[in-house]
Design an enzyme around this catalytic site. Structure first.
Site, PDB file in Angstrom:
ATOM      1  N   LYS A   1       0.868  -1.440  -0.064  1.00  0.00           N
ATOM      2  CA  LYS A   1      -0.091  -0.052   0.123  1.00  0.00           C
ATOM      3  C   LYS A   1       0.950   1.464  -0.013  1.00  0.00           C
ATOM      4  O   LYS A   1       1.679   1.424   0.879  1.00  0.00           O
ATOM      5  CB  LYS A   1      -0.995  -0.003   1.274  1.00  0.00           C
ATOM      6  CG  LYS A   1      -1.681   1.327   1.457  1.00  0.00           C
ATOM      7  CD  LYS A   1      -2.625   1.197   2.646  1.00  0.00           C
ATOM      8  CE  LYS A   1      -3.336   2.579   2.998  1.00  0.00           C
ATOM      9  NZ  LYS A   1      -4.117   2.801   4.144  1.00  0.00           N
TER      10      LYS A   1
ATOM     11  N   ASP B   1      -2.242  10.091   3.782  1.00  0.00           N
ATOM     12  CA  ASP B   1      -3.683   9.816   3.929  1.00  0.00           C
ATOM     13  C   ASP B   1      -4.210  10.941   4.947  1.00  0.00           C
ATOM     14  O   ASP B   1      -4.098  10.750   6.180  1.00  0.00           O
ATOM     15  CB  ASP B   1      -3.811   8.283   4.653  1.00  0.00           C
ATOM     16  CG  ASP B   1      -5.321   7.936   4.704  1.00  0.00           C
ATOM     17  OD1 ASP B   1      -6.113   8.526   4.401  1.00  0.00           O
ATOM     18  OD2 ASP B   1      -5.508   7.028   5.309  1.00  0.00           O
TER      19      ASP B   1
ATOM     20  N   LYS C   1      -9.731  13.079   8.236  1.00  0.00           N
ATOM     21  CA  LYS C   1      -9.554  12.435   9.484  1.00  0.00           C
ATOM     22  C   LYS C   1      -9.393  13.751  10.657  1.00  0.00           C
ATOM     23  O   LYS C   1      -9.063  14.810  10.306  1.00  0.00           O
ATOM     24  CB  LYS C   1      -8.098  11.859   9.485  1.00  0.00           C
ATOM     25  CG  LYS C   1      -7.732  10.435   8.831  1.00  0.00           C
ATOM     26  CD  LYS C   1      -6.562   9.919   8.953  1.00  0.00           C
ATOM     27  CE  LYS C   1      -6.360   8.699   8.420  1.00  0.00           C
ATOM     28  NZ  LYS C   1      -7.026   7.710   8.801  1.00  0.00           N
TER      29      LYS C   1
ATOM     30  N   ASP D   1       1.642   6.273   5.855  1.00  0.00           N
ATOM     31  CA  ASP D   1       0.972   5.270   5.139  1.00  0.00           C
ATOM     32  C   ASP D   1       1.223   4.721   3.847  1.00  0.00           C
ATOM     33  O   ASP D   1       0.411   3.854   3.054  1.00  0.00           O
ATOM     34  CB  ASP D   1      -0.612   6.001   4.727  1.00  0.00           C
ATOM     35  CG  ASP D   1      -1.825   5.190   4.993  1.00  0.00           C
ATOM     36  OD1 ASP D   1      -1.859   3.896   5.577  1.00  0.00           O
ATOM     37  OD2 ASP D   1      -2.939   5.361   4.543  1.00  0.00           O
TER      38      ASP D   1
ATOM     39  N   ASP E   1     -11.773   7.701   3.843  1.00  0.00           N
ATOM     40  CA  ASP E   1     -10.874   7.124   4.606  1.00  0.00           C
ATOM     41  C   ASP E   1     -10.293   5.469   4.567  1.00  0.00           C
ATOM     42  O   ASP E   1      -9.297   5.160   4.696  1.00  0.00           O
ATOM     43  CB  ASP E   1     -11.095   7.556   5.913  1.00  0.00           C
ATOM     44  CG  ASP E   1      -9.765   7.696   6.804  1.00  0.00           C
ATOM     45  OD1 ASP E   1      -8.679   7.692   6.061  1.00  0.00           O
ATOM     46  OD2 ASP E   1      -9.841   7.695   7.989  1.00  0.00           O
TER      47      ASP E   1
ATOM     48  N   GLU F   1      -9.416   4.095   2.061  1.00  0.00           N
ATOM     49  CA  GLU F   1      -8.834   4.242   0.757  1.00  0.00           C
ATOM     50  C   GLU F   1      -7.916   2.974   0.240  1.00  0.00           C
ATOM     51  O   GLU F   1      -7.592   2.860  -0.629  1.00  0.00           O
ATOM     52  CB  GLU F   1      -8.135   5.402   0.365  1.00  0.00           C
ATOM     53  CG  GLU F   1      -6.891   5.682   0.972  1.00  0.00           C
ATOM     54  CD  GLU F   1      -6.814   5.427   2.726  1.00  0.00           C
ATOM     55  OE1 GLU F   1      -7.425   5.568   3.499  1.00  0.00           O
ATOM     56  OE2 GLU F   1      -5.472   4.968   3.063  1.00  0.00           O
TER      57      GLU F   1
ATOM     58  N   ARG G   1      -7.838  -0.238   0.970  1.00  0.00           N
ATOM     59  CA  ARG G   1      -8.392  -1.485   0.334  1.00  0.00           C
ATOM     60  C   ARG G   1      -8.746  -1.020  -0.897  1.00  0.00           C
ATOM     61  O   ARG G   1      -8.796  -2.091  -1.924  1.00  0.00           O
ATOM     62  CB  ARG G   1      -9.495  -1.761   1.189  1.00  0.00           C
ATOM     63  CG  ARG G   1     -10.719  -0.929   1.312  1.00  0.00           C
ATOM     64  CD  ARG G   1     -11.463  -1.159   2.405  1.00  0.00           C
ATOM     65  NE  ARG G   1     -11.129  -0.817   3.765  1.00  0.00           N
ATOM     66  CZ  ARG G   1     -11.648  -1.062   4.926  1.00  0.00           C
ATOM     67  NH1 ARG G   1     -12.771  -1.651   4.968  1.00  0.00           N
ATOM     68  NH2 ARG G   1     -10.892  -0.695   6.019  1.00  0.00           N
TER      69      ARG G   1
HETATM   70  N1  BES Z   1      -4.117   4.446   6.852  1.00  0.00           N
HETATM   71  C1  BES Z   1      -5.463   4.266   7.575  1.00  0.00           C
HETATM   72  C2  BES Z   1      -5.096   3.121   8.680  1.00  0.00           C
HETATM   73  C3  BES Z   1      -4.246   3.581   9.980  1.00  0.00           C
HETATM   74  C4  BES Z   1      -4.797   4.452  10.946  1.00  0.00           C
HETATM   75  C5  BES Z   1      -3.118   2.975  10.130  1.00  0.00           C
HETATM   76  C6  BES Z   1      -4.012   4.412  11.956  1.00  0.00           C
HETATM   77  C7  BES Z   1      -2.234   3.279  11.064  1.00  0.00           C
HETATM   78  C8  BES Z   1      -3.006   4.175  12.108  1.00  0.00           C
HETATM   79  C9  BES Z   1      -6.444   3.663   6.838  1.00  0.00           C
HETATM   80  O1  BES Z   1      -6.453   4.143   5.404  1.00  0.00           O
HETATM   81  C10 BES Z   1      -7.782   4.220   7.354  1.00  0.00           C
HETATM   82  O2  BES Z   1      -7.897   5.373   7.444  1.00  0.00           O
HETATM   83  N2  BES Z   1      -8.603   3.183   7.677  1.00  0.00           N
HETATM   84  C11 BES Z   1      -9.890   3.366   8.382  1.00  0.00           C
HETATM   85  C12 BES Z   1     -10.814   2.562   8.007  1.00  0.00           C
HETATM   86  C13 BES Z   1     -12.203   2.662   8.494  1.00  0.00           C
HETATM   87  C14 BES Z   1     -12.843   4.015   7.720  1.00  0.00           C
HETATM   88  C15 BES Z   1     -13.114   1.560   8.150  1.00  0.00           C
HETATM   89  C16 BES Z   1      -9.636   3.250  10.035  1.00  0.00           C
HETATM   90  O3  BES Z   1      -8.923   2.307  10.242  1.00  0.00           O
HETATM   91  O4  BES Z   1     -10.280   4.183  10.523  1.00  0.00           O
HETATM   92 ZN    ZN Z   2      -4.788   4.562   4.800  1.00  0.00          ZN
HETATM   93 MG    MG Z   3      -7.588   6.091   5.331  1.00  0.00          MG
END
Ligand code: BES
Ligand code: ZN
Ligand code: MG
Length: 498
Positions: free
Chosen positions: A264, A269, A276, A287, A346, A348, A350
C-alpha cells in the site's frame, strides 16, 4: 558500515572496545574466561556481587587501565541460555551498540555472542549481530541542518578463534544487504509526503531497479484507465499529484510462476472527504510503509540473487480532499470488473490494493502477499507487537508465521470467515468499502478477498510500521519507521521451496 573479521590471540589485541556476551548464572569460558582471568577476575566479581546482572540487553562497561591491550570491555547480558534465540542476539547486539555510540566511540569489536554449546550456528550469530547493530544505528537526519553532534560508529570487527572467516564474511554481506533493504524502507516511510510523492517514489524505484538488476515498469493514469483501475484512479482524484503503479521484477527463477508482493502506497492519508481528525495526522506520511517495505524487500531479494521470480506491485497515490475528490456514495468500477460503493473515503487503502491484487492475477502467481497500514482497528487489536495476518492458504500462513518467529517480526492470525463478507453488502453495488467498526481488521481483509484468485496472505502492519514512543520498543528499532516486513518477507522467500 565497514565490517571485518579478526582472529589470533585475544590478549595481543589492542581494540578500543570489545563486547562480550554473558549468559545468566554461568561460569566464563573461552574468550570471556581468558579476559576475566587477565583482569584479575573482575568480571566474575561483578557478577558475584550482582553489580552486573546479565539479563538480556543489560550492559556494563569495564575500563581495563592497561591490564590488557584492549582498552574497554562492554559486557552485554544474553539472558538465560535456555531462552537464547536469534532475537536475543539482535536485542543484545543492538543494546550494546547503542551504549557504545553514547560513549562517542567510532569503532568496536564483537566477540561471538554465544558459543558452540548453543544450537545457533556461528554464521547465524554473526548475521543477526550485524542486523542488530546496523538497524540500531539507523538515523533519519536528512532534515537536520543544525549541528546535532551526531554520533556514528563506522567500523565493526568480529573477533573469532576459528578461522572460518569465509563463512563469516558471507554472513556479514547477507546481513548488510538485508539491513540496506530495511533502512531503505525506513527512509521511504520517514520521508515527508512533500518529498515522497508517487512520482518521486516511482523515480527512486527506477534507480533501485537499475542498480540491483530488476525490470522496472510503471502504469500512469492512462494505463490505469485501460485496466479499469477505478480504485486507485478515484482515490487519487483529490490530489494534484498523479497516481503511479510501479512494477519491479526480479527474475531468478527460470520458468517458475512468480511470487507477488503488493504494498500500500498512500503517500499521505488525510482521509479525503471523510477527513481524519488533525491529531497525529502527521503520522499518515507513513501510510506508504507497505510500499516502502515492498521496495526494500525487492532490492534485498535482487541483491541476494534469490533463485525465484519475484514481482513487486506498488500502487501509489495521495488521499486528499478537494473539489475534485471522490466522495462517499460514489460507485467505483474496479480492475476485476466488480463495483464498490464508497461509504468512507478514509477506507482508501483497500481500494488501491484491490486494483493491485486483481492486476496481480495476470502474472499467474504461485502466491501473493500484501503489506499495508490498512486499519486503525489492527492497532487496537494487536498493538505494536504483532502484524495482523489474514490468509486463504494454510501453507502460506505457516511460511509467514515461521518467518515471523525467526526474524522477530511476529504475525498473529485473524480469521477470514465468510460471515464477515455479509457486513460488506451494498444496496446498490457489489459491495461497500467498509463494514462498520466491529472486526475492522477482518472486514478490511474480507473486502480484499473479493479481488484475489490465488493463494494469498494479507499483512496489516498498521501497528508495527512505525514506533510512537520508546516504551517497550526493541533497541534495534529507533523511533519512527521500522521497515517492518522487509526481514520477514525476505526470510519467507529465502526459505521458499516449491
Ligand atoms: N491508513 C489508515 C489506517 C491507519 C490508521 C493506519 C492509524 C495506522 C494508524 C486507513 O486508511 C484508514 O484510515 N482506515 C480507516 C478505515 C475505516 C474508515 C473503516 C480506519 O482504520 O479508521
Ligand atoms: Zn490509509
Ligand atoms: Mg484512510
Amino acid at each position: 558500515m565497514e565490517i571485518n573479521v579478526d582472529t589470533g590471540k585475544i590478549l595481543e589485541k589492542n581494540y578500543e572496545l570489545l563486547v562480550l556476551g554473558i549468559f545468566e548464572e554461568e561460569k566464563y569460558q573461552g574468550v570471556n574466561g581468558i579476559i576475566d582471568k587477565a583482569l584479575g577476575k573482575e568480571i566474575s566479581q561483578k557478577l558475584k556481587t550482582s553489580e552486573f546482572n546479565p539479563k538480556l540487553k543489560k550492559t556494563c562497561l569495564i575500563t581495563t587501565y592497561g591490564k590488557i591491550g584492549i582498552k574497554r570491555i562492554l559486557l552485554v547480558g544474553l539472558g538465560k541460555r535456555k531462552d537464547f534465540s536469534l532475537e536475543s542476539i539482535r536485542m543484545a547486539s543492538s543494546s550494546a551498540i547503542n551504549s557504545i555510540r553514547e560513549l562517542g566511540i567510532t569503532s568496536c569489536t564483537f566477540s561471538i555472542l554465544g558459543d558452540k554449546a548453543t544450537k545457533i550456528s556461528f554464521d547465524q550469530i554473526v548475521e543477526n549481530t550485524v542486523v542488530g547493530c546496523e538497524l540500531a544505528l539507523y538515523q533519519f537526519n536528512l532534515y537536520k541542518t543544525e549541528d546535532q553532534n551526531i554520533k556514528k560508529i563506522n567500523k565493526l570487527l568480529f573477533f573469532v578463534y576459528a578461522p572460518e572467516t569465509s563463512v563469516i564474511k558471507n554472513s556479514i554481506s547477507i546481513a548488510q544487504i538485508i539491513d540496506n533493504g530495511v533502512n531503505l524502507a525506513r527512509n521511504l516511510s520517514n520521508t515527508p509526503s512533500s518529498d515522497a510523492t508517487p512520482t518521486q517514489i516511482a523515480e527512486k524505484a527506477k534507480i533501485i531497479a537499475d542498480e540491483s538488476g530488476m525490470i522496472f515498469s510503471v502504469l500512469n493514469k492512462k494505463e490505469m484507465e485501460k485496466f479499469s483501475m477505478g480504485g486507485i484512479i478515484n482515490v487519487s482524484k483529490g490530489s494534484n499529484q498523479p497516481p503511479k503503479l510501479v512494477i519491479l521484477e526480479h527474475k531468478g527463477g527460470g520458468t517458475a510462476r512468480p511470487i507477488v508482493l503488493v504494498g500500500k502506497g498512500i503517500t499521505f492519508d488525510s482521509g479525503g472527504i471523510s477527513l481524519k481528525p488533525s491529531e497525529k495526522m502527521e503520522d499518515m506520511k507513513h501510510d506508504k510503509a507497505g510500499a516502502a517495505t515492498v521496495i526494500g524487500t525487492m532490492q534485498t531479494v535482487a541483491q541476494l540473487k534469490l533463485p525465484l521470480n519475484i514481482i513487486g506491485i506498488i500502487p501509489l497515490t495521495e488521499n486528499l480532499p478537494s473539489g475534485s475528490a471522490y466522495k462517499p456514495g460514489d460507485v467505483l468500477k474496479m480492475c476485476n470488473g466488480k463495483t464498490v460503493e464508497v461509504i468512507n473515503t478514509d477506507a482508501e487503502g483497500r481500494l488501491i490494493l484491490a486494483d493491485a491484487l486483481a492486476f496481480a492475477s495476470r502474472y499467474k502467481p504461485q502466491a501473493v502477499m500484501d503489506l499495508a497500514t490498512l486499519t486503525g482497528a489492527c492497532v487496537i487489536a494487536l498493538g505494536s507487537f504483532a502484524t495482523g495476518l489474514l490468509s486463504n492458504d494454510d501453507n502460506l500462513k505457516k511460511r509467514i508465521t515461521s518467518g515471523g518467529e525467526i526474524t522477530g517480526e511476529r504475525v498473529w492470525e485473524l480469521p477470514l470467515w465468510d460471515d464477515y463478507k455479509e457486513l460488506l453488502k451494498s444496496d446498490i453495488a457489489d459491495m461497500k468499502n467498509v463494514g462498520g467498526r466491529p472486526g475492522g481488521v477482518i472486514t478490511a481483509a474480507s473486502f480484499l478477498s473479493n479481488f484475489v484468485d490465488y493463494p494469498w496472505a494479507h499483512l496489516d502492519i498498521a501497528g508495527t510500521a512505525w514506533t510512537q514512543s520508546n516504551v517497550g520498543v526493541k533497541p534495534y528499532n529507533p523511533k519512527g519507521a521500522t521497515g517492518v516486513g522487509v526481514r520477514l518477507i525476505t526470510e519467507v522467500l529465502r526459505s521458499w521451496e516449491t
